[in-house]
Motif scaffolding. Structure first.
Motif, PDB file in Angstrom:
ATOM      1  N   LEU A 727       0.820  -1.209   0.000  1.00 24.85           N
ATOM      2  CA  LEU A 727       0.000   0.000   0.000  1.00 24.85           C
ATOM      3  C   LEU A 727       0.856   1.262   0.000  1.00 24.85           C
ATOM      4  N   LEU A 728       1.969   1.235   0.713  1.00 26.63           N
ATOM      5  CA  LEU A 728       2.866   2.393   0.709  1.00 26.63           C
ATOM      6  C   LEU A 728       3.484   2.610  -0.670  1.00 26.63           C
ATOM      7  N   ASP A 729       3.822   1.516  -1.367  1.00 32.96           N
ATOM      8  CA  ASP A 729       4.367   1.646  -2.724  1.00 32.96           C
ATOM      9  C   ASP A 729       3.341   2.275  -3.666  1.00 32.96           C
ATOM     10  N   ILE A 730       2.086   1.837  -3.573  1.00 35.56           N
ATOM     11  CA  ILE A 730       1.036   2.413  -4.428  1.00 35.56           C
ATOM     12  C   ILE A 730       0.804   3.877  -4.083  1.00 35.56           C
ATOM     13  N   GLN A 731       0.833   4.185  -2.797  1.00 35.51           N
ATOM     14  CA  GLN A 731       0.611   5.562  -2.372  1.00 35.51           C
ATOM     15  C   GLN A 731       1.718   6.481  -2.889  1.00 35.51           C
ATOM     16  N   ARG A 732       2.950   5.995  -2.907  1.00 36.47           N
ATOM     17  CA  ARG A 732       4.047   6.792  -3.446  1.00 36.47           C
ATOM     18  C   ARG A 732       3.971   6.904  -4.971  1.00 36.47           C
ATOM     19  N   LEU A 733       3.385   5.904  -5.610  1.00 36.00           N
ATOM     20  CA  LEU A 733       3.307   5.888  -7.067  1.00 36.00           C
ATOM     21  C   LEU A 733       2.310   6.912  -7.611  1.00 36.00           C
ATOM     22  N   ILE A 734       1.188   7.138  -6.887  1.00 33.72           N
ATOM     23  CA  ILE A 734       0.099   7.988  -7.368  1.00 33.72           C
ATOM     24  C   ILE A 734       0.226   9.371  -6.741  1.00 33.72           C
ATOM     25  N   TRP A 735       0.312  10.386  -7.577  1.00 32.98           N
ATOM     26  CA  TRP A 735       0.399  11.764  -7.095  1.00 32.98           C
ATOM     27  C   TRP A 735      -0.933  12.179  -6.477  1.00 32.98           C
ATOM     28  N   GLY A 736      -0.824  12.836  -5.311  1.00 28.53           N
ATOM     29  CA  GLY A 736      -2.027  13.322  -4.644  1.00 28.53           C
ATOM     30  C   GLY A 736      -2.855  12.233  -4.020  1.00 28.53           C
ATOM     31  N   CYS A 737      -2.299  11.047  -3.852  1.00 27.06           N
ATOM     32  CA  CYS A 737      -3.063   9.926  -3.302  1.00 27.06           C
ATOM     33  C   CYS A 737      -3.235  10.090  -1.792  1.00 27.06           C
ATOM     34  N   PRO A 738      -4.431   9.884  -1.270  1.00 29.91           N
ATOM     35  CA  PRO A 738      -4.615   9.939   0.193  1.00 29.91           C
ATOM     36  C   PRO A 738      -3.977   8.725   0.860  1.00 29.91           C
ATOM     37  N   THR A 739      -4.003   8.712   2.164  1.00 27.91           N
ATOM     38  CA  THR A 739      -3.422   7.609   2.909  1.00 27.91           C
ATOM     39  C   THR A 739      -4.211   6.325   2.647  1.00 27.91           C
ATOM     40  N   LEU A 740      -3.495   5.280   2.239  1.00 32.48           N
ATOM     41  CA  LEU A 740      -4.141   4.018   1.894  1.00 32.48           C
ATOM     42  C   LEU A 740      -4.065   2.985   3.011  1.00 32.48           C
ATOM     43  N   SER A 741      -3.222   3.211   3.986  1.00 31.91           N
ATOM     44  CA  SER A 741      -3.032   2.209   5.035  1.00 31.91           C
ATOM     45  C   SER A 741      -4.296   2.068   5.871  1.00 31.91           C
ATOM     46  N   GLU A 742      -4.948   0.944   5.733  1.00 32.09           N
ATOM     47  CA  GLU A 742      -6.128   0.601   6.516  1.00 32.09           C
ATOM     48  C   GLU A 742      -5.998  -0.853   6.965  1.00 32.09           C
ATOM     49  N   ALA A 743      -6.642  -1.170   8.049  1.00 26.35           N
ATOM     50  CA  ALA A 743      -6.588  -2.536   8.564  1.00 26.35           C
ATOM     51  C   ALA A 743      -7.259  -3.486   7.574  1.00 26.35           C
ATOM     52  N   ASN A 744      -6.559  -4.556   7.261  1.00 28.80           N
ATOM     53  CA  ASN A 744      -7.074  -5.638   6.402  1.00 28.80           C
ATOM     54  C   ASN A 744      -7.339  -5.195   4.962  1.00 28.80           C
ATOM     55  N   ARG A 745      -6.786  -4.081   4.534  1.00 27.81           N
ATOM     56  CA  ARG A 745      -6.950  -3.656   3.132  1.00 27.81           C
ATOM     57  C   ARG A 745      -5.811  -4.232   2.299  1.00 27.81           C
ATOM     58  N   TYR A 746      -6.140  -4.701   1.110  1.00 25.93           N
ATOM     59  CA  TYR A 746      -5.113  -5.219   0.207  1.00 25.93           C
ATOM     60  C   TYR A 746      -5.549  -4.984  -1.236  1.00 25.93           C
ATOM     61  N   LEU A 747      -4.574  -4.945  -2.135  1.00 22.77           N
ATOM     62  CA  LEU A 747      -4.833  -4.719  -3.556  1.00 22.77           C
ATOM     63  C   LEU A 747      -5.234  -6.024  -4.223  1.00 22.77           C
ATOM     64  N   ILE A 748      -6.270  -5.963  -5.061  1.00 20.20           N
ATOM     65  CA  ILE A 748      -6.741  -7.141  -5.785  1.00 20.20           C
ATOM     66  C   ILE A 748      -6.261  -7.125  -7.231  1.00 20.20           C
ATOM     67  N   ARG A 749      -6.485  -6.005  -7.927  1.00 22.78           N
ATOM     68  CA  ARG A 749      -6.165  -5.971  -9.354  1.00 22.78           C
ATOM     69  C   ARG A 749      -6.057  -4.524  -9.820  1.00 22.78           C
ATOM     70  N   VAL A 750      -5.226  -4.309 -10.827  1.00 24.63           N
ATOM     71  CA  VAL A 750      -5.094  -3.009 -11.483  1.00 24.63           C
ATOM     72  C   VAL A 750      -5.495  -3.182 -12.941  1.00 24.63           C
ATOM     73  N   GLN A 751      -6.360  -2.295 -13.430  1.00 26.73           N
ATOM     74  CA  GLN A 751      -6.833  -2.394 -14.811  1.00 26.73           C
ATOM     75  C   GLN A 751      -6.667  -1.042 -15.499  1.00 26.73           C
ATOM     76  N   ASP A 752      -5.997  -1.057 -16.648  1.00 24.20           N
ATOM     77  CA  ASP A 752      -5.868   0.147 -17.468  1.00 24.20           C
ATOM     78  C   ASP A 752      -7.042   0.224 -18.438  1.00 24.20           C
TER      79      ASP A 752
END
Length: 867
Positions: A727-752
């Motif tokens: 989640l920290l890597d994704i947050q650093r990747l996206i400009w202006g991204c809010p804080t993503l760290s939440e309990a039990n949150r995880y990434l499933i898929r990215v679609q362009d």
């Protein structure tokens, strides 16, 4: 009668009025009871009228339809098993009663929701003969959308909002509408196979072999590159797929052919298959509807067992009772032979090269799909290859982004094979290790004739190895078919007559002596296998303790000696932080090793090791201290390496040397976290070969529960750290991204996707034009959807490009509405994502991406709403 009418005309007029008055009530009251309206509806659902209506009887089919709808017959899982002989999850009488009550409540809620939904839709119902496709009141082809007023009203009521989301999921087109292929036909397995036989013929030579490779496998690119020519292979993402999409990938790869065999190379252990994220398939969830449906349809792709068809699971299910039960139920469920390895070797994936349960073939299952030399290379160097491939993927993934997963995986795997020359490393690894041991012994002895001493040492080592190979075989050598059939028969006998399991043969029976000899042979085989498992346990524990001793001898003792000689490299506090916990683990496991060694010296069929494991399991607080301090230990090592030149030189002098088995200090500290998985494998294998009446069986079960509970604690720590870093890597990747760290949150898929804009919504639906406004990247988490714009930047004189991301919005999944846009002349592979404040018209590049994305998104929304 009027004066101007003749008697005949008056008679005809009277007759006409009589017929008209008789027909008019029928027209008004019975027009909606015509059989031509209700008979097709009944036949569509299989509700046939049990008699033939007379000529003057109207409304029979209508009454029959209402009766069937009002009183739907349904069977509980237990009743269905009794009627059809199907496998279902066993339920007690209380559970069945609760299931019936829950079903009634659900039906009542459904009817209430449908009535409420119809009432809301009626308020915005368009007038008759109005355009159905040109109005934005329609969600898809036939699903109306609520007006703004109704939408505001829905937002005030959470239940109605959820109903709206669920209705949007239900309105999505099925698989045949998106992918262009037919959905699964409602045929029996026999008819299904018959269709494939007509297409591909009955010759086994025309039926290909098919292998699925999970991306969760370490260095899966190397496995993909090891697939033999002519074998159909598919590399699939472990996270971001559903069982339905996995079946779609299989069906597309086979392209209507029947497979001679299907292999599944995925993560797992001796009890369950880690097939997909959220789908660890074992005996507990095998009969869940979606899991059962997956295996049944997978079995329909495989040739019948009479023609040599089989499914090969590259997971050591043959090394435990639970795993063998899974294989048995899968075979019974699908009518297809399921096989798995029986190996119990610890460390890496050596069990894949052992014997396999089931019928014996001319070629072992691994040799059917893979090149043996490459697969053996991969299994021996898995950990090192995975570390290497992490950087290789980062560099090569942008170049191979547009290629399919299995093609890019083969290319990366071939690149690593050619670059590292791992085949030569494997061939020379044993020789190098023997020479290294000889040189170490030579340095200790200070011999006058080094060459003679080294020659004598190598001869002695060679003779020891041959004796060890003869007397201590790691892999299980058995007759898998006999073992599997024996266990199946024994289970069937116990289930058929649980109160009387003793043999009823008399001594006068002619087969009595034969059965006694067979029983003695089986007991000897079981005792021999049990001995082999205990020897493997002792040998692996000895290697584990030796790795811990390397930390003590190579790192701790020199650092403490330097501290005592007033030439300190590290302070006493830093040494305590880094090594106190690992040294306590070493003391604990040395005592455990001594107990195992003492027990094995006087080993016999009646001896036990379960009590030793229970004693060891009661002292695991030592490991708990280590894992709680593990992040601090690594950070201390990194900090001291950066700030203290003497320690940096010390690590450079000792890391990755022959004495440390070419490992660094952080790599040596990984061993405690991996050891518990090996304990569980060995305990399950030991219990498998321990008779039910053996005194050690109960203790082994307790020890297994102890090790499993503690491994669950370790796995949870790993998941938390991994998800937080991701989640920290994704947050650093996206400009202006809010804080993503939440309990039990995880990434499933990215679609362009491409974002579209409708030029004119007032024209007919199939004539609407869309323009491409920007590119989007959709990040799907288990509780939210993050929408970001995607830009591309190029560097001068470079062919590769770099993607940048800008945050746009995030929507909670339970408030996200999906609408499908059917393909037309001007648009394809499009859909609408609608949140409370924003709406995005999206388009994927290919139709497969649309189907996979919508399937995963639909599953994620349902899962989030069930919480």
């Amino acid at each position: 009668m009027s004066a101007g009418n003749s008697p005949s005309e008056s008679l005809e007029m009277e007759s006409f009025h009589t017929r008209f008055s008789a027909w008019t009530p029928f027209s008004n009251k019975s027009l909606n009871r015509q059989d031509c309206l209700w008979m097709p509806k009944c036949i569509k659902f299989g509700w046939f009228l049990p008699y033939t209506p007379t000529d003057n009887e109207y409304g029979a089919w209508k009454h029959h339809y209402i009766a069937c709808v009002s009183n739907l017959d349904w069977l509980t899982p237990r009743e269905a098993a009794a009627v059809y002989g199907t496998l279902n999850e066993p339920k007690t009488e209380d559970e069945e009663l609760q299931e019936r009550q829950r079903e009634r409540c659900l039906r009542k809620i459904i009817w209430e929701k449908i009535a409420l939904h119809k009432k809301e839709l009626f308020k915005v119902r368009p007038p008759w003969v109005s355009g159905t496709h040109c109005s934005r009141l329609f969600k898809s082809k036939c699903q109306p959308r609520l007006s703004q007023t109704a939408r505001d009203r829905v937002e005030l009521h959470e239940t109605l909002e959820k109903q709206l989301v669920l209705s949007s999921l239900e309105s999505l087109p099925k698989r045949s509408n998106i992918s262009g292929h037919h959905s699964y036909p409602l045929l029996s397995k026999k008819s299904w196979r018959g269709v494939y036989k007509n297409d591909s013929g009955s010759s086994n030579a025309l039926q290909p072999h098919f292998i699925l490779i999970s991306s969760r496998i370490p260095a899966y690119e190397m496995v993909a590159n090891s697939v033999r020519a002519g074998i159909i292979s598919v590399v699939y993402e472990h996270s971001g797929l559903t069982l339905e999409t996995l079946l779609y990938l299989i069906e597309k790869a086979l392209d209507g052919q029947m497979a001679q065999s299907v292999g599944i190379f995925s993560d797992g252990d001796s009890r369950e298959i880690n097939l997909l994220q959220g789908y660890k398939i074992g005996i507990k969830n095998l009969l869940r509807p979606e899991v059962r449906d997956f295996w049944e349809k997978l079995g329909s792709y495989v040739a019948p067992e009479e023609e040599g068809g089989h499914v090969d699971l590259f997971v050591p299910l043959g090394a435990s009772e639970a795993g063998i039960e899974v294989l048995s139920q899968l075979s019974q469920l699908t009518g297809t032979l399921f096989t798995a390895p029986t190996g119990i070797a610890t460390g890496s994936y050596q069990h894949l090269l052992s014997d396999w349960l089931g019928r014996q073939w001319e070629t072992a299952p691994p040799s059917i799909y893979f090149s043996e030399s490459k697969l053996q290379t991969w299994s021996s160097l898995t950990d090192f290859l995975e570390d290497t491939l992490k950087s290789v993927r980062k560099q090569l993934s942008p170049l191979f982004k547009e290629l399919q997963k299995n093609i890019s995986g083969r290319m990366i795997g071939q690149f690593v094979f050619d670059t590292m020359s791992v085949a030569n490393i494997l061939n020379n690894q044993e020789i190098i290790q023997a020479l290294a041991d000889g040189l170490i012994e030579l340095s200790k002895e200070n011999s006058d004739n080094p060459l003679e001493f080294l020659s004598y040492f190598l001869l002695k080592k060679c003779s020891k190895k041959s004796k060890h190979f003869e007397g201590n075989v790691i892999l299980t050598k058995s007759d898998p078919k006999a073992t599997h059939s024996l266990l199946t028969k024994e289970r069937d006998v116990i289930e058929d007559n649980p109160q009387d399991t003793k043999p009823s043969l008399s001594k006068n029976d002619p087969n009595f002596e034969l059965l006694v000899k067979l029983e003695r042979k089986l007991q000897l085989d079981s005792a021999e296998k049990r001995t082999r498992v205990v020897r493997e346990l002792l040998q692996s524990e000895r290697k584990y303790v030796q790795m811990l001793e390397i930390v003590r001898d190579v790192y701790v003792r020199p650092l403490r000696a330097a501290l005592s000689s007033n030439r300190a490299i590290l302070s006493a506090a830093n040494i305590q932080i880094m090594f106190s916990d690992i040294l306590q683990i070493l003391c604990l496991n040395r005592r455990f090793l001594d107990d195992l060694r003492d027990r094995l010296q006087e080993w016999g069929p009646a001896h036990c090791v379960g009590e030793i494991f229970i004693k060891f399991g009661s002292q695991l607080n030592t490991y708990t201290n280590f894992f709680n301090n593990y992040p601090v230990v690594l950070k201390t090592i990194e900090k001291c390496r950066e700030m203290i030149p003497a320690f940096r030189a010390f690590l450079k002098r000792h890391d990755k040397t022959i004495v440390t088995k070419m490992l660094s200090l952080p790599e040596l500290l990984l061993y405690p976290s991996r050891r518990f998985e090996e304990y569980i494998h060995l305990l399950y294998a030991l219990r498998l070969h321990t008779p039910a009446e053996h005194i050690d069986r109960g203790n082994l079960t307790i020890a297994i529960d102890q090790m499993k509970n503690y491994k669950g604690y370790i796995d949870q720590m790993k998941r938390n750290i991994s998800m937080k870093d991701h989640l920290l890597d994704i947050q650093r990747l996206i400009w202006g991204c809010p804080t993503l760290s939440e309990a039990n949150r995880y990434l499933i898929r990215v679609q362009d996707v491409a974002q579209l804009h409708c030029c004119d919504e007032d024209i007919s639906f199939y004539l609407r034009l869309y323009e491409h406004t920007c590119d989007l990247s959709l990040f799907l988490f288990n509780d939210a959807l993050l929408v970001s714009s995607r830009g591309t930047s190029h560097t001068p004189f470079e062919k590769t490009s770099k993607s940048t991301y800008q945050f746009i919005a995030s929507v909670a999944l339970h408030r996200l509405i999906i609408e499908d846009i059917p393909d037309s002349k001007f648009i394809k592979n499009a859909f609408i994502l609608q949140g409370p404040k924003h709406e995005w018209i999206c388009e994927t590049e290919v139709e497969d991406d649309k189907f996979l994305w919508l399937s995963v998104l639909q599953n994620a929304i349902k899962s989030s709403m069930e919480k």
